[in-house]
Design a protein around this motif. Structure first.
Motif, PDB file in Angstrom:
ATOM      1  N   ARG A   2       0.817  -1.208   0.000  1.00 15.06           N
ATOM      2  CA  ARG A   2       0.000   0.000   0.000  1.00 15.06           C
ATOM      3  C   ARG A   2       0.856   1.266   0.000  1.00 15.06           C
ATOM      4  O   ARG A   2       1.973   1.280   0.527  1.00 15.06           O
ATOM      5  N   PRO A   3       0.327   2.359  -0.582  1.00 14.61           N
ATOM      6  CA  PRO A   3       1.031   3.639  -0.466  1.00 14.61           C
ATOM      7  C   PRO A   3       0.959   4.146   0.967  1.00 14.61           C
ATOM      8  O   PRO A   3      -0.023   3.894   1.683  1.00 14.61           O
ATOM      9  N   LEU A   4       1.973   4.860   1.405  1.00 20.20           N
ATOM     10  CA  LEU A   4       2.008   5.356   2.775  1.00 20.20           C
ATOM     11  C   LEU A   4       1.348   6.727   2.869  1.00 20.20           C
ATOM     12  O   LEU A   4       1.414   7.535   1.938  1.00 20.20           O
ATOM     13  N   ALA A   5       0.730   6.991   4.012  1.00 19.66           N
ATOM     14  CA  ALA A   5       0.011   8.241   4.236  1.00 19.66           C
ATOM     15  C   ALA A   5       0.990   9.326   4.672  1.00 19.66           C
ATOM     16  O   ALA A   5       1.112   9.648   5.863  1.00 19.66           O
ATOM     17  N   THR A   6       1.709   9.861   3.730  1.00 17.71           N
ATOM     18  CA  THR A   6       2.696  10.898   4.021  1.00 17.71           C
ATOM     19  C   THR A   6       3.022  11.670   2.757  1.00 17.71           C
ATOM     20  O   THR A   6       2.920  11.133   1.649  1.00 17.71           O
ATOM     21  N   ARG A   7       3.388  12.926   2.925  1.00 22.09           N
ATOM     22  CA  ARG A   7       3.870  13.735   1.806  1.00 22.09           C
ATOM     23  C   ARG A   7       5.393  13.740   1.724  1.00 22.09           C
ATOM     24  O   ARG A   7       5.972  14.293   0.802  1.00 22.09           O
ATOM     25  N   THR A   8       6.032  13.117   2.714  1.00 23.62           N
ATOM     26  CA  THR A   8       7.491  13.045   2.730  1.00 23.62           C
ATOM     27  C   THR A   8       7.968  12.069   1.662  1.00 23.62           C
ATOM     28  O   THR A   8       7.463  10.945   1.592  1.00 23.62           O
ATOM     29  N   PRO A   9       8.923  12.454   0.829  1.00 23.42           N
ATOM     30  CA  PRO A   9       9.424  11.533  -0.207  1.00 23.42           C
ATOM     31  C   PRO A   9      10.058  10.293   0.416  1.00 23.42           C
ATOM     32  O   PRO A   9      10.782  10.388   1.406  1.00 23.42           O
ATOM     33  N   TYR A  10       9.771   9.139  -0.167  1.00 21.94           N
ATOM     34  CA  TYR A  10      10.355   7.892   0.333  1.00 21.94           C
ATOM     35  C   TYR A  10      10.470   6.906  -0.814  1.00 21.94           C
ATOM     36  O   TYR A  10       9.831   7.039  -1.862  1.00 21.94           O
ATOM     37  N   HIS A  11      11.299   5.881  -0.596  1.00 25.75           N
ATOM     38  CA  HIS A  11      11.440   4.799  -1.571  1.00 25.75           C
ATOM     39  C   HIS A  11      11.590   3.493  -0.813  1.00 25.75           C
ATOM     40  O   HIS A  11      12.356   3.413   0.148  1.00 25.75           O
ATOM     41  N   ILE A  12      10.851   2.477  -1.242  1.00 26.97           N
ATOM     42  CA  ILE A  12      10.925   1.160  -0.622  1.00 26.97           C
ATOM     43  C   ILE A  12      11.570   0.188  -1.607  1.00 26.97           C
ATOM     44  O   ILE A  12      11.062   0.000  -2.722  1.00 26.97           O
ATOM     45  N   PHE A  13      12.684  -0.404  -1.208  1.00 27.87           N
ATOM     46  CA  PHE A  13      13.431  -1.311  -2.075  1.00 27.87           C
ATOM     47  C   PHE A  13      13.069  -2.768  -1.823  1.00 27.87           C
ATOM     48  O   PHE A  13      13.542  -3.646  -2.532  1.00 27.87           O
ATOM     49  N   ALA A  14      12.244  -3.022  -0.828  1.00 27.90           N
ATOM     50  CA  ALA A  14      11.816  -4.387  -0.511  1.00 27.90           C
ATOM     51  C   ALA A  14      10.586  -4.745  -1.331  1.00 27.90           C
ATOM     52  O   ALA A  14       9.766  -3.879  -1.664  1.00 27.90           O
ATOM     53  N   SER A  15      10.443  -6.031  -1.652  1.00 27.31           N
ATOM     54  CA  SER A  15       9.288  -6.471  -2.426  1.00 27.31           C
ATOM     55  C   SER A  15       8.087  -6.760  -1.533  1.00 27.31           C
ATOM     56  O   SER A  15       6.944  -6.546  -1.925  1.00 27.31           O
ATOM     57  N   ASN A  16       8.339  -7.241  -0.326  1.00 28.84           N
ATOM     58  CA  ASN A  16       7.262  -7.536   0.625  1.00 28.84           C
ATOM     59  C   ASN A  16       7.687  -7.059   2.006  1.00 28.84           C
ATOM     60  O   ASN A  16       8.720  -7.483   2.517  1.00 28.84           O
ATOM     61  N   VAL A  17       6.880  -6.180   2.585  1.00 28.19           N
ATOM     62  CA  VAL A  17       7.176  -5.661   3.922  1.00 28.19           C
ATOM     63  C   VAL A  17       5.945  -5.888   4.795  1.00 28.19           C
ATOM     64  O   VAL A  17       4.820  -5.559   4.404  1.00 28.19           O
ATOM     65  N   GLU A  18       6.164  -6.452   5.984  1.00 24.04           N
ATOM     66  CA  GLU A  18       5.063  -6.700   6.905  1.00 24.04           C
ATOM     67  C   GLU A  18       4.390  -5.386   7.305  1.00 24.04           C
ATOM     68  O   GLU A  18       5.022  -4.327   7.356  1.00 24.04           O
ATOM     69  N   GLU A  19       3.107  -5.447   7.574  1.00 19.17           N
ATOM     70  CA  GLU A  19       2.328  -4.258   7.873  1.00 19.17           C
ATOM     71  C   GLU A  19       2.866  -3.507   9.096  1.00 19.17           C
ATOM     72  O   GLU A  19       2.881  -2.268   9.119  1.00 19.17           O
ATOM     73  N   ALA A  20       3.323  -4.240  10.108  1.00 13.30           N
ATOM     74  CA  ALA A  20       3.842  -3.579  11.307  1.00 13.30           C
ATOM     75  C   ALA A  20       5.040  -2.698  10.976  1.00 13.30           C
ATOM     76  O   ALA A  20       5.174  -1.583  11.490  1.00 13.30           O
ATOM     77  N   ALA A  21       5.926  -3.178  10.108  1.00 19.75           N
ATOM     78  CA  ALA A  21       7.092  -2.390   9.710  1.00 19.75           C
ATOM     79  C   ALA A  21       6.671  -1.181   8.870  1.00 19.75           C
ATOM     80  O   ALA A  21       7.225  -0.084   9.017  1.00 19.75           O
ATOM     81  N   LEU A  22       5.686  -1.362   7.991  1.00 21.99           N
ATOM     82  CA  LEU A  22       5.187  -0.242   7.192  1.00 21.99           C
ATOM     83  C   LEU A  22       4.605   0.848   8.082  1.00 21.99           C
ATOM     84  O   LEU A  22       4.825   2.046   7.845  1.00 21.99           O
TER      85      LEU A  22
END
Length: 371
Positions: A2-22
């Motif tokens: 899912r997209p994250l609720a933030t306007r701060t620029p970010y990049h996720i390099f992982a293919s699967n991340v658990e919801e708690a970590a997100l």
């Protein structure tokens, strides 16, 4: 994902991340002082920040984003020892290393000399703390995922690889500053930070630097002891001019940003690094590519697939034993939570960060030491 609720620029390099970590990463990105973020391929939930997170701020340093084991990281020392000779005496080396190096919660019975410590800046709090047994911690391994490994690369070069941190000293320093940063005077694992220009911020950064130096000296001392043990059985020595050191729990000012790495490795363009996999699959010697979207970082390891309690409940000691054929190591119920199956596939993690690092060598283990 899912997209994250933030306007701060970010990049996720992982293919699967658990919801708690997100959720943890999302919360950090929502802080008013956060400028950018990145999540590495080995990401999983941790305290305050997920392990594998890199977050940049404007003039604020957050002790909980560095974590308790300040300066935890790896050293890799190439050597001239013969792979064949080391393999022939691996059992003897295994026993001798446990006799030479305190593991788990054990410390040395006497101080380990570190003359440079006297000239390093430190707050009165840290100086008093360090005087209460800090030098006895130097040259001790710790427990959990900390390890010493002797392995060989594709060219049969033998390497000494050490993963350890700032021991009890770093934990006490982190707790002290997390307590000062929190609103209720308790060491909260939240997004509580210091302005770097104010006293608490300056003191934290000074003591952080001391702990980084201490953690490096601890790894160097461990590598020296390993080299000494091997040299009693085999001809050769470590090439100390080519020692690689790279920690993965720190905050630093670079690229006009305050960059926090929590279980993530600095990977500037051309920078040498070490990324471990697990007890069976060894470690990768890498060269950074300096990717700006990753905040000049890479993964710090394979990352856990199972929590420690989950691993103990679900993994089989028989499967663990089978998976470790050919490696001299502690293969028992006490280390089941460190079995290869408790970790993500390191080869997939490396594939997901091909834009972040170049693989220079793959060091496969001959023997592994854990607390």
């Amino acid at each position: 994902m899912r997209p994250l609720a933030t306007r701060t620029p970010y990049h996720i390099f992982a293919s699967n991340v658990e919801e708690a970590a997100l959720r943890q990463f999302e919360s950090a990105l929502q802080q008013p002082f956060t400028l950018r973020g990145a999540l590495m391929p080995d990401a999983h939930s941790g305290y305050a920040l997920p392990i594998g997170a890199v977050v940049a701020t404007a003039g604020v340093v957050v002790p909980a984003w560095v974590g308790y084991d300040i300066g935890c990281g790896l050293c890799a020392l190439p050597t001239s020892f013969s792979r064949t000779a080391v393999q022939q005496v691996a059992g003897a080396l295994f026993k001798a290393l446990y006799q030479s190096i305190p593991v788990g919660f054990a410390h040395n019975r006497a101080d380990t000399p570190w003359p440079a410590a006297a000239s390093l800046p430190a707050s009165p709090f840290l100086r008093q703390l360090f005087g209460q047994g800090g030098l006895r911690q130097l040259g001790s391994l710790g427990s959990g995922n900390h390890f010493i490994e002797i392995g060989h690369d594709e060219n049969d070069r033998v390497w000494i690889i050490v993963h350890s941190g700032s021991r009890a000293l770093g934990h006490a320093v982190a707790s002290h500053y997390m307590r000062l940063a929190s609103p209720d005077g308790k060491p909260r694992e939240g997004h509580f930070g210091f302005n770097v220009s104010q006293r608490n911020g300056r003191d934290y950064l000074q003591d952080l630097a001391f702990c980084l130096a201490f953690a490096l000296e601890n790894r160097r001392e461990l590598a020296r002891r390993v080299e000494t043990v091997i040299s009693r059985h085999c001809h050769g020595a470590g090439d100390w001019s080519r020692l690689i050191n790279r920690n993965h729990n720190h905050a630093e000012y670079a690229h006009n940003l305050w960059i926090h790495r929590k279980g993530a490795t600095q990977a500037e363009a051309g920078m040498a690094g070490v990324i471990p996999g697990n007890m069976r699959d060894g470690s990768f010697i890498v060269r950074g590519k300096g990717h700006p979207a990753a905040l000049w970082s890479s993964a710090h390891g394979a990352g856990r697939a199972l929590g420690r309690q989950q691993a103990r409940r679900t993994l089989s000691l028989a499967d663990f034993t089978t998976s470790m054929q050919g490696v001299v190591a502690r293969i028992e119920a006490a280390t089941l939570d460190e079995a290869p199956a408790a970790y993500k596939d390191i080869h997939q993690v490396m594939a997901q960060q091909h834009d972040l690092v170049e693989i220079v060598a793959w060091v496969r283990p001959i023997l592994n030491i854990k607390g």
